[in-house]
Design a protein around this motif. Sequence first.
Motif, short mmCIF file in Angstrom:
data_model
loop_
_atom_site.label_atom_id
_atom_site.label_comp_id
_atom_site.label_asym_id
_atom_site.label_seq_id
_atom_site.Cartn_x
_atom_site.Cartn_y
_atom_site.Cartn_z
N PHE A 1 19.19 71.46 29.42
CA PHE A 1 18.53 71.89 28.20
C PHE A 1 17.82 73.23 28.42
O PHE A 1 17.92 74.15 27.59
CB PHE A 1 17.53 70.82 27.76
CG PHE A 1 16.83 71.13 26.47
CD1 PHE A 1 17.45 70.88 25.25
CD2 PHE A 1 15.55 71.67 26.46
CE1 PHE A 1 16.81 71.17 24.05
CE2 PHE A 1 14.90 71.97 25.27
CZ PHE A 1 15.54 71.71 24.06
N ILE A 2 17.12 73.36 29.55
CA ILE A 2 16.41 74.60 29.86
C ILE A 2 17.41 75.74 30.03
O ILE A 2 17.21 76.86 29.53
CB ILE A 2 15.56 74.43 31.13
CG1 ILE A 2 14.42 73.42 30.89
CG2 ILE A 2 14.99 75.78 31.57
CD1 ILE A 2 13.45 73.84 29.83
N ASN A 3 18.53 75.48 30.74
CA ASN A 3 19.53 76.52 30.97
C ASN A 3 20.16 77.02 29.68
O ASN A 3 20.44 78.22 29.54
CB ASN A 3 20.64 75.99 31.90
CG ASN A 3 20.23 76.01 33.36
OD1 ASN A 3 19.24 76.61 33.74
ND2 ASN A 3 21.00 75.34 34.18
N ILE A 4 20.40 76.12 28.74
CA ILE A 4 21.05 76.51 27.50
C ILE A 4 20.13 77.32 26.61
O ILE A 4 20.52 78.36 26.06
CB ILE A 4 21.55 75.26 26.74
CG1 ILE A 4 22.71 74.61 27.50
CG2 ILE A 4 22.00 75.63 25.32
CD1 ILE A 4 23.16 73.30 26.89
N PHE A 5 18.87 76.90 26.49
CA PHE A 5 18.00 77.47 25.46
C PHE A 5 16.91 78.41 25.98
O PHE A 5 16.38 79.21 25.20
CB PHE A 5 17.34 76.35 24.66
CG PHE A 5 18.32 75.55 23.85
CD1 PHE A 5 18.84 76.05 22.66
CD2 PHE A 5 18.73 74.30 24.27
CE1 PHE A 5 19.74 75.32 21.91
CE2 PHE A 5 19.63 73.56 23.53
CZ PHE A 5 20.14 74.06 22.34
N PHE A 6 16.57 78.35 27.25
CA PHE A 6 15.39 79.09 27.70
C PHE A 6 15.65 80.01 28.89
O PHE A 6 15.53 81.23 28.76
CB PHE A 6 14.26 78.10 28.02
CG PHE A 6 13.82 77.29 26.84
CD1 PHE A 6 12.94 77.83 25.90
CD2 PHE A 6 14.31 76.01 26.62
CE1 PHE A 6 12.55 77.11 24.79
CE2 PHE A 6 13.91 75.27 25.52
CZ PHE A 6 13.03 75.82 24.60
N PHE A 7 15.97 79.47 30.05
CA PHE A 7 16.13 80.28 31.25
C PHE A 7 17.34 79.82 32.04
O PHE A 7 17.72 78.65 32.00
CB PHE A 7 14.89 80.19 32.16
CG PHE A 7 13.65 80.78 31.57
CD1 PHE A 7 13.38 82.14 31.69
CD2 PHE A 7 12.74 79.99 30.89
CE1 PHE A 7 12.24 82.69 31.14
CE2 PHE A 7 11.59 80.53 30.34
CZ PHE A 7 11.34 81.89 30.47
N GLN A 8 17.93 80.78 32.77
CA GLN A 8 19.04 80.45 33.66
C GLN A 8 18.89 81.25 34.94
O GLN A 8 18.49 82.43 34.91
CB GLN A 8 20.38 80.77 32.98
CG GLN A 8 21.60 80.31 33.78
CD GLN A 8 22.89 80.45 32.98
OE1 GLN A 8 22.86 80.71 31.78
NE2 GLN A 8 24.01 80.27 33.64
N ALA A 9 19.22 80.63 36.06
CA ALA A 9 19.13 81.31 37.35
C ALA A 9 20.31 82.26 37.54
O ALA A 9 21.42 81.99 37.08
CB ALA A 9 19.09 80.29 38.48
N PHE A 10 20.06 83.38 38.21
CA PHE A 10 21.09 84.39 38.43
C PHE A 10 20.77 85.12 39.73
O PHE A 10 19.61 85.37 40.04
CB PHE A 10 21.11 85.38 37.26
CG PHE A 10 22.10 86.51 37.41
CD1 PHE A 10 23.45 86.31 37.20
CD2 PHE A 10 21.66 87.78 37.77
CE1 PHE A 10 24.36 87.35 37.34
CE2 PHE A 10 22.56 88.83 37.91
CZ PHE A 10 23.91 88.60 37.69
N LYS A 11 21.82 85.47 40.50
CA LYS A 11 21.63 86.20 41.76
C LYS A 11 22.32 87.56 41.67
O LYS A 11 23.45 87.65 41.20
CB LYS A 11 22.21 85.40 42.93
CG LYS A 11 22.06 86.10 44.27
CD LYS A 11 22.72 85.31 45.39
CE LYS A 11 22.62 86.07 46.73
NZ LYS A 11 23.28 85.34 47.82
N ILE A 12 21.63 88.61 42.11
CA ILE A 12 22.22 89.94 42.13
C ILE A 12 23.26 90.00 43.25
O ILE A 12 22.91 89.88 44.43
CB ILE A 12 21.15 91.02 42.36
CG1 ILE A 12 20.07 90.97 41.26
CG2 ILE A 12 21.79 92.40 42.40
CD1 ILE A 12 20.57 91.30 39.88
N PRO A 13 24.54 90.17 42.92
CA PRO A 13 25.59 90.09 43.95
C PRO A 13 25.93 91.41 44.62
O PRO A 13 26.57 91.42 45.67
CB PRO A 13 26.79 89.58 43.15
CG PRO A 13 26.60 90.17 41.79
CD PRO A 13 25.11 90.27 41.57
N SER A 14 25.55 92.55 44.02
CA SER A 14 25.98 93.84 44.55
C SER A 14 24.86 94.86 44.41
O SER A 14 23.80 94.59 43.84
CB SER A 14 27.23 94.34 43.80
OG SER A 14 26.89 94.70 42.47
N SER A 15 25.13 96.07 44.92
CA SER A 15 24.10 97.11 44.95
C SER A 15 24.19 98.05 43.75
O SER A 15 23.63 99.15 43.79
CB SER A 15 24.22 97.93 46.25
OG SER A 15 25.51 98.53 46.34
#
Length: 448
Positions: free
Chosen positions: A83-97
């Motif tokens: 529910f949080i991922n859909i409507f509020f926040f999602q985790a993400f990692k920077i993969p490149s420079s």
Amino acid sequence: MTLRDLYHNKWARLIFWSLLYLLWVIWLGNYWWLLGLAVIFDHHITRKVKWLFWKKEYKEGEKRNAWLDWLDAIIFAVVFVTFINIFFFQAFKIPSSSMESSLLTGDHLFVSKLAFGPRIPQTPLTIPFTHNVIFGKESYSTLIQNDYRRLKGFRNVRRGDYVVFGFPDGDSVLVKAPSEDYYTVCRLYGKDYAVRNYGPVIARPSDKKDHYVKRCVAVAGDTLTIVDGRVHINSEPQTVWPGVQSTYAVITNGTRINQKTLDRLGLNIAELYYDETLPGYPQMALTASMLEKVKACPNVTAVEELVDVYPPDYPDSYLMLFPFRENFRWTRDNYGPIWIPKAGVTVKLNAEVLPLYERIIRDYEHNSLQVNADGRIIINGEETDEYTFSQDYYFMMGDNRHNSLDSRYWGFVPEDHIVGRPAVIWLSTDSSRSFPSNIRWRRFLKFV
């Protein structure tokens, strides 16, 4: 009566959760979900249905079942986090420079979907906590596909915003080389070569494309031009944000710049090369403030900015740069002018203009497009010399301007591809170092 006593009152709990649920339904805009109020009423008041059927209710003194308790915790976590991922926040990692030195490789972010409004899932049948792949296989099913719809957010995308979005060319993916741009490989080597060596090719829905993060430099309706590496919007030079890097050849007196100095500048040492025959560094990506500090180094004798002019000598040919036609005579540092499509605006089409907008017409807005041998343009079976756009588009660029695959290489980003805005860095690690020195403590819980 304390707040705790009030919450333990079943009628107070009913009113609290009903109001929250009602606000969510109004935001969602689908009033069939109001039927859920009956579930809330039964759960708190009448208790005719055991909605949490997996949860065991223990009698006084009864021994607890650890497996059922774990099951209850796991189900709650899956539902809550989804529910949080859909409507509020999602985790993400920077993969490149590509965003150095604004966002670093190894930064772990929480992306706010509230900033620009969350998208209702178009492909809802997905394994929890995955985006598009698990164990090398697709983690979703296209059995159910919803139309694109975005809920109300705090504001629209603005120039200068960091934006997370679905990779526009990510609708076709080479299974053996998923990180490669399928369309670029086809242009450079041919479709047969791409499929034979890296295939098969799989198709992904819009909301299951890989996520990228760049800076929005132009919004719908803007005209963008890049002159000697400097972005101009509507003929006006754009603000050079502090994290934007240009590339320079740094000449020294034959000695290297002190390693501690390079570390303090925040340079990506893994991508820095010292050429003794120069002598110096052939390519050093620097912000404006970093440039002044490098010039001040006692062993630096000259600094020259590297700018690609036409014809480009390194590294891009017209087959790499959007719209992939030699007659445009553009480079990564001298690009445009190019107009960014805006919803509701009609443009005239001809053989010169069509390459800029043909992917929009055919793939992003799902029309049939045909160009006859005599140059006549056929859209949805009818001859025409104009087209009206149905959504807004954006032009994205990485802050590390010479090490970023962005809109210069694959064109416009459709509004329906926008995921959200990076909000906070909750962890940052440097893969070139070992634990615990690999943790960038200064970036811990840093707001973006």
